[in-house]
Design a protein around this motif. Sequence first.
Motif, PDB file in Angstrom:
ATOM      1  N   THR A   1       0.844  -1.191   0.000  1.00 35.78           N
ATOM      2  CA  THR A   1       0.000   0.000   0.000  1.00 35.78           C
ATOM      3  C   THR A   1       0.882   1.244   0.000  1.00 35.78           C
ATOM      4  O   THR A   1       1.869   1.320   0.732  1.00 35.78           O
ATOM      5  N   VAL A   2       0.530   2.224  -0.818  1.00 36.89           N
ATOM      6  CA  VAL A   2       1.303   3.461  -0.900  1.00 36.89           C
ATOM      7  C   VAL A   2       1.079   4.283   0.365  1.00 36.89           C
ATOM      8  O   VAL A   2      -0.052   4.641   0.695  1.00 36.89           O
ATOM      9  N   LEU A   3       2.169   4.558   1.069  1.00 41.92           N
ATOM     10  CA  LEU A   3       2.124   5.382   2.274  1.00 41.92           C
ATOM     11  C   LEU A   3       2.301   6.860   1.946  1.00 41.92           C
ATOM     12  O   LEU A   3       1.726   7.734   2.588  1.00 41.92           O
ATOM     13  N   GLN A   4       3.146   7.123   0.949  1.00 43.44           N
ATOM     14  CA  GLN A   4       3.503   8.490   0.596  1.00 43.44           C
ATOM     15  C   GLN A   4       4.165   8.466  -0.766  1.00 43.44           C
ATOM     16  O   GLN A   4       4.732   7.453  -1.162  1.00 43.44           O
ATOM     17  N   TRP A   5       4.094   9.587  -1.493  1.00 40.59           N
ATOM     18  CA  TRP A   5       4.847   9.678  -2.742  1.00 40.59           C
ATOM     19  C   TRP A   5       5.504  11.038  -2.844  1.00 40.59           C
ATOM     20  O   TRP A   5       5.016  12.019  -2.311  1.00 40.59           O
ATOM     21  N   LYS A   6       6.658  11.045  -3.528  1.00 43.93           N
ATOM     22  CA  LYS A   6       7.417  12.277  -3.740  1.00 43.93           C
ATOM     23  C   LYS A   6       7.868  12.325  -5.191  1.00 43.93           C
ATOM     24  O   LYS A   6       8.285  11.318  -5.761  1.00 43.93           O
ATOM     25  N   MET A   7       7.784  13.504  -5.800  1.00 44.15           N
ATOM     26  CA  MET A   7       8.263  13.659  -7.170  1.00 44.15           C
ATOM     27  C   MET A   7       9.793  13.667  -7.154  1.00 44.15           C
ATOM     28  O   MET A   7      10.405  14.390  -6.373  1.00 44.15           O
ATOM     29  N   VAL A   8      10.394  12.841  -8.004  1.00 43.79           N
ATOM     30  CA  VAL A   8      11.860  12.788  -8.069  1.00 43.79           C
ATOM     31  C   VAL A   8      12.397  13.290  -9.402  1.00 43.79           C
ATOM     32  O   VAL A   8      13.582  13.597  -9.516  1.00 43.79           O
TER      33      VAL A   8
ATOM     34  N   THR B   1      18.276  15.714 -23.868  1.00 46.39           N
ATOM     35  CA  THR B   1      18.617  16.005 -22.479  1.00 46.39           C
ATOM     36  C   THR B   1      18.670  14.722 -21.662  1.00 46.39           C
ATOM     37  O   THR B   1      17.962  13.766 -21.936  1.00 46.39           O
ATOM     38  N   GLU B   2      19.518  14.732 -20.662  1.00 49.12           N
ATOM     39  CA  GLU B   2      19.604  13.584 -19.764  1.00 49.12           C
ATOM     40  C   GLU B   2      18.403  13.608 -18.836  1.00 49.12           C
ATOM     41  O   GLU B   2      18.023  14.658 -18.322  1.00 49.12           O
ATOM     42  N   ARG B   3      17.826  12.472 -18.642  1.00 52.59           N
ATOM     43  CA  ARG B   3      16.705  12.345 -17.718  1.00 52.59           C
ATOM     44  C   ARG B   3      17.202  11.596 -16.488  1.00 52.59           C
ATOM     45  O   ARG B   3      16.979  10.399 -16.346  1.00 52.59           O
ATOM     46  N   THR B   4      17.906  12.299 -15.623  1.00 52.14           N
ATOM     47  CA  THR B   4      18.456  11.682 -14.425  1.00 52.14           C
ATOM     48  C   THR B   4      17.951  12.423 -13.187  1.00 52.14           C
ATOM     49  O   THR B   4      17.514  13.570 -13.273  1.00 52.14           O
ATOM     50  N   PHE B   5      18.033  11.751 -12.055  1.00 50.99           N
ATOM     51  CA  PHE B   5      17.658  12.368 -10.788  1.00 50.99           C
ATOM     52  C   PHE B   5      18.491  11.767  -9.668  1.00 50.99           C
ATOM     53  O   PHE B   5      18.998  10.663  -9.778  1.00 50.99           O
TER      54      PHE B   5
END
Length: 148
Positions: free
Chosen positions: A98-105, A118-122
């Motif tokens: 179950t998803v507890l939380q999400w954050k955009m990375v 462009t590089e798609r890195t995080f």
Amino acid sequence: MKKILHVLLNKKTVLYLLLLIAFGLVGCAGVGRFVPADERILFDEKGAGQGSFSRNALTVAYSYRLAEGSITVGGDVDYSWAVDSLDVHLLFLDAAGTVLQWKMVYSSGYRVADSWRTERTFQQTLAVPPGAAGISFGYSAQPRTSYR
């Protein structure tokens, strides 16, 4: 006349409250969602891991390291379709998936010039919510509307 203004003001207030509630619910839409077992990345006993995650057109080559209540996660994003924008989210999961939380990375921005080059890195360090047993990835994408 005052009675009519009072009624109109009350209707506007109710409308604004309903809009705020709706926007709040949209922001939490992923929380509580169930993630299938084949899309879960359970934390390794060593506190570090790497691999490749794929779902639909999204592939993320990722690595992570846990340390004292936080996670440092990095990766390379590949999306196989042309898009105007792409956002990738890190989902924190409990043991049941179950998803507890999400954050955009990762966020591509909108129609970035030469986005195919462009590089798609995080790489980010985030707090791990209590009860998290693993992670997964989610995304939202806006398909390319034109090629100009």
